[in-house]
Design a protein around this motif. Sequence first.
Motif, mmCIF file in Angstrom:
data_model
loop_
_atom_site.group_PDB
_atom_site.id
_atom_site.type_symbol
_atom_site.label_atom_id
_atom_site.label_comp_id
_atom_site.label_asym_id
_atom_site.label_seq_id
_atom_site.Cartn_x
_atom_site.Cartn_y
_atom_site.Cartn_z
ATOM 1 N N VAL B 23 11.533 9.398 -26.426
ATOM 2 C CA VAL B 23 11.498 9.004 -25.012
ATOM 3 C C VAL B 23 12.917 8.877 -24.458
ATOM 4 O O VAL B 23 13.186 9.257 -23.318
ATOM 5 C CB VAL B 23 10.712 7.684 -24.838
ATOM 6 N N GLU B 24 13.838 8.371 -25.271
ATOM 7 C CA GLU B 24 15.237 8.258 -24.822
ATOM 8 C C GLU B 24 15.806 9.644 -24.504
ATOM 9 O O GLU B 24 16.505 9.835 -23.516
ATOM 10 C CB GLU B 24 16.078 7.585 -25.907
ATOM 11 N N GLU B 25 15.481 10.589 -25.352
ATOM 12 C CA GLU B 25 15.981 11.946 -25.130
ATOM 13 C C GLU B 25 15.361 12.552 -23.865
ATOM 14 O O GLU B 25 16.052 13.168 -23.050
ATOM 15 C CB GLU B 25 15.653 12.811 -26.352
ATOM 16 N N LEU B 26 14.050 12.360 -23.719
ATOM 17 C CA LEU B 26 13.370 12.873 -22.522
ATOM 18 C C LEU B 26 13.893 12.181 -21.265
ATOM 19 O O LEU B 26 14.066 12.813 -20.217
ATOM 20 C CB LEU B 26 11.859 12.653 -22.649
ATOM 21 N N ALA B 27 14.168 10.872 -21.384
ATOM 22 C CA ALA B 27 14.673 10.114 -20.235
ATOM 23 C C ALA B 27 16.017 10.675 -19.778
ATOM 24 O O ALA B 27 16.267 10.812 -18.573
ATOM 25 C CB ALA B 27 14.813 8.640 -20.606
ATOM 26 N N ASP B 28 16.857 11.017 -20.743
ATOM 27 C CA ASP B 28 18.162 11.586 -20.381
ATOM 28 C C ASP B 28 17.984 12.883 -19.588
ATOM 29 O O ASP B 28 18.631 13.090 -18.554
ATOM 30 C CB ASP B 28 18.978 11.834 -21.654
ATOM 31 N N GLY B 29 17.057 13.733 -20.068
ATOM 32 C CA GLY B 29 16.818 15.002 -19.365
ATOM 33 C C GLY B 29 16.239 14.792 -17.983
ATOM 34 O O GLY B 29 16.677 15.408 -17.008
ATOM 35 N N LEU B 30 15.264 13.892 -17.888
ATOM 36 C CA LEU B 30 14.604 13.660 -16.598
ATOM 37 C C LEU B 30 15.569 13.013 -15.601
ATOM 38 O O LEU B 30 15.601 13.369 -14.418
ATOM 39 C CB LEU B 30 13.361 12.790 -16.821
ATOM 40 N N GLU B 31 16.351 12.084 -16.075
ATOM 41 C CA GLU B 31 17.289 11.408 -15.179
ATOM 42 C C GLU B 31 18.412 12.344 -14.743
ATOM 43 O O GLU B 31 18.853 12.303 -13.594
ATOM 44 C CB GLU B 31 17.840 10.152 -15.867
ATOM 45 N N THR B 32 18.850 13.208 -15.639
ATOM 46 C CA THR B 32 19.864 14.189 -15.261
ATOM 47 C C THR B 32 19.300 15.128 -14.192
ATOM 48 O O THR B 32 19.968 15.462 -13.205
ATOM 49 C CB THR B 32 20.314 15.018 -16.483
ATOM 50 N N SER B 33 18.050 15.539 -14.396
ATOM 51 C CA SER B 33 17.397 16.409 -13.421
ATOM 52 C C SER B 33 17.271 15.706 -12.067
ATOM 53 O O SER B 33 17.540 16.290 -11.014
ATOM 54 C CB SER B 33 16.007 16.794 -13.951
ATOM 55 N N TYR B 34 16.877 14.424 -12.121
ATOM 56 C CA TYR B 34 16.743 13.651 -10.880
ATOM 57 C C TYR B 34 18.081 13.560 -10.138
ATOM 58 O O TYR B 34 18.147 13.739 -8.919
ATOM 59 C CB TYR B 34 16.204 12.252 -11.214
ATOM 60 N N GLU B 35 19.137 13.308 -10.878
ATOM 61 C CA GLU B 35 20.457 13.192 -10.243
ATOM 62 C C GLU B 35 20.871 14.511 -9.578
ATOM 63 O O GLU B 35 21.420 14.519 -8.479
ATOM 64 C CB GLU B 35 21.497 12.786 -11.291
ATOM 65 N N GLU B 36 20.556 15.612 -10.253
ATOM 66 C CA GLU B 36 20.899 16.919 -9.662
ATOM 67 C C GLU B 36 20.080 17.192 -8.411
ATOM 68 O O GLU B 36 20.585 17.725 -7.416
ATOM 69 C CB GLU B 36 20.691 18.032 -10.692
ATOM 70 N N GLN B 37 18.795 16.847 -8.489
ATOM 71 C CA GLN B 37 17.928 17.060 -7.313
ATOM 72 C C GLN B 37 18.358 16.162 -6.155
ATOM 73 O O GLN B 37 18.306 16.562 -4.996
ATOM 74 C CB GLN B 37 16.465 16.767 -7.675
ATOM 75 N N LEU B 38 18.790 14.944 -6.491
ATOM 76 C CA LEU B 38 19.228 14.006 -5.450
ATOM 77 C C LEU B 38 20.476 14.542 -4.743
ATOM 78 O O LEU B 38 20.604 14.463 -3.514
ATOM 79 C CB LEU B 38 19.504 12.635 -6.079
ATOM 80 N N GLU B 39 21.345 15.107 -5.531
ATOM 81 C CA GLU B 39 22.567 15.691 -4.960
ATOM 82 C C GLU B 39 22.229 16.877 -4.045
ATOM 83 O O GLU B 39 22.813 17.068 -3.005
ATOM 84 C CB GLU B 39 23.467 16.161 -6.107
ATOM 85 N N ARG B 40 21.211 17.638 -4.461
ATOM 86 C CA ARG B 40 20.829 18.843 -3.706
ATOM 87 C C ARG B 40 20.022 18.500 -2.456
ATOM 88 O O ARG B 40 20.260 19.039 -1.381
ATOM 89 C CB ARG B 40 19.991 19.744 -4.627
ATOM 90 N N LEU B 41 19.057 17.538 -2.608
ATOM 91 C CA LEU B 41 18.124 17.266 -1.510
ATOM 92 C C LEU B 41 18.527 16.069 -0.652
ATOM 93 O O LEU B 41 18.138 15.985 0.512
ATOM 94 C CB LEU B 41 16.719 17.015 -2.080
ATOM 95 N N GLY B 42 19.232 15.125 -1.257
ATOM 96 C CA GLY B 42 19.688 13.966 -0.487
ATOM 97 C C GLY B 42 18.673 12.845 -0.385
ATOM 98 O O GLY B 42 19.042 11.692 -0.230
ATOM 99 N N ASP B 43 17.385 13.145 -0.493
ATOM 100 C CA ASP B 43 16.351 12.128 -0.331
ATOM 101 C C ASP B 43 15.806 11.712 -1.698
ATOM 102 O O ASP B 43 15.312 12.564 -2.457
ATOM 103 C CB ASP B 43 15.207 12.695 0.522
ATOM 104 N N PRO B 44 15.870 10.401 -2.055
ATOM 105 C CA PRO B 44 15.430 9.956 -3.385
ATOM 106 C C PRO B 44 13.973 10.307 -3.702
ATOM 107 O O PRO B 44 13.654 10.723 -4.808
ATOM 108 C CB PRO B 44 15.629 8.437 -3.332
#
Lengths: 112, 193
Positions: B23-44
Amino acid sequence: MRAEALKGHLDGLLLAALEDGPRHGYAVKEALRDTTDGRLDLPTGTVYPALHRLEQAGLISGSWSVVGGRRRRTYELTEDGRRSLAGARDHWQEFATAISTALGGTPWPATS
Amino acid sequence: MAGHELIDRHLQALAVRLPRSVVEELADGLETSYEEQLERLGDPEEAARAALADFGDPDTITTAFVRLSPGKTTAIRLLVIGPLVGLSWGAAFVTGHAWAWSIPLPARLAFGIALSVAVFMLVLAVRERRHYQAVRLAALGGAASAVVLDAAILGTVASIVPPPSLLLLLALTASIVRILLVMRAVPAMIRHP
């Protein structure tokens, strides 16, 4: 590209994504997407079980680090992994040549 | 955890089913993806939804990890070789007139119960697809029961000393091989991942 089309090739693709150096799971997915101009964009969650399978097979090895306060598992190719990647490349070349020839309408040798 | 409740909820669903390190490994991937999407889309909210859509559903991910688990692999192997071990003992018993052996009824009952428990646990480990820990525990239980069975039967044969035969030798070998298989698999089941 549909996931079914990748069956049998996913391991080779993941190994290729690690050829240039260690990467974590999300970076592997990104590398695959970037090197194929977005044509291979796998769901992130499916990359991780595949990486674990490769690790169990001894083709890659993983190690933990802490990045930005998060625990991160990074993978790199083992010697067996490099050999497997070379084999996957050879196999793919043979396969692609055979299919290209068949689909390209190259005539079969005359039988008369 | 991540900076959005949708991401947290997704990870909690995974945490119920998978080992912490996974789960820790998956969390790192999901959170990294979220951060990239947030940077791209701007809306949380949009970023969280995009990251989750890209990540895949918990059922698919947990099924893939459970399929890889050492417990699942061991349970499948034991269920495949179980009937072969059983058949070899059956043949050895019939040819050795085992019904004449002086084995007390409680021991026979205990053997039957252990056999039922082993089969039940192993089938459970093979059939379960969503809970890693359940597969691990069921496989460990089934494997331990199989070893107890083999040890009991080997002990019984050693104490009775029936007439030697090729079939008896085959059955003894089958049980010893199964014990060795379990002993080899158990450390990975306990340790992994």
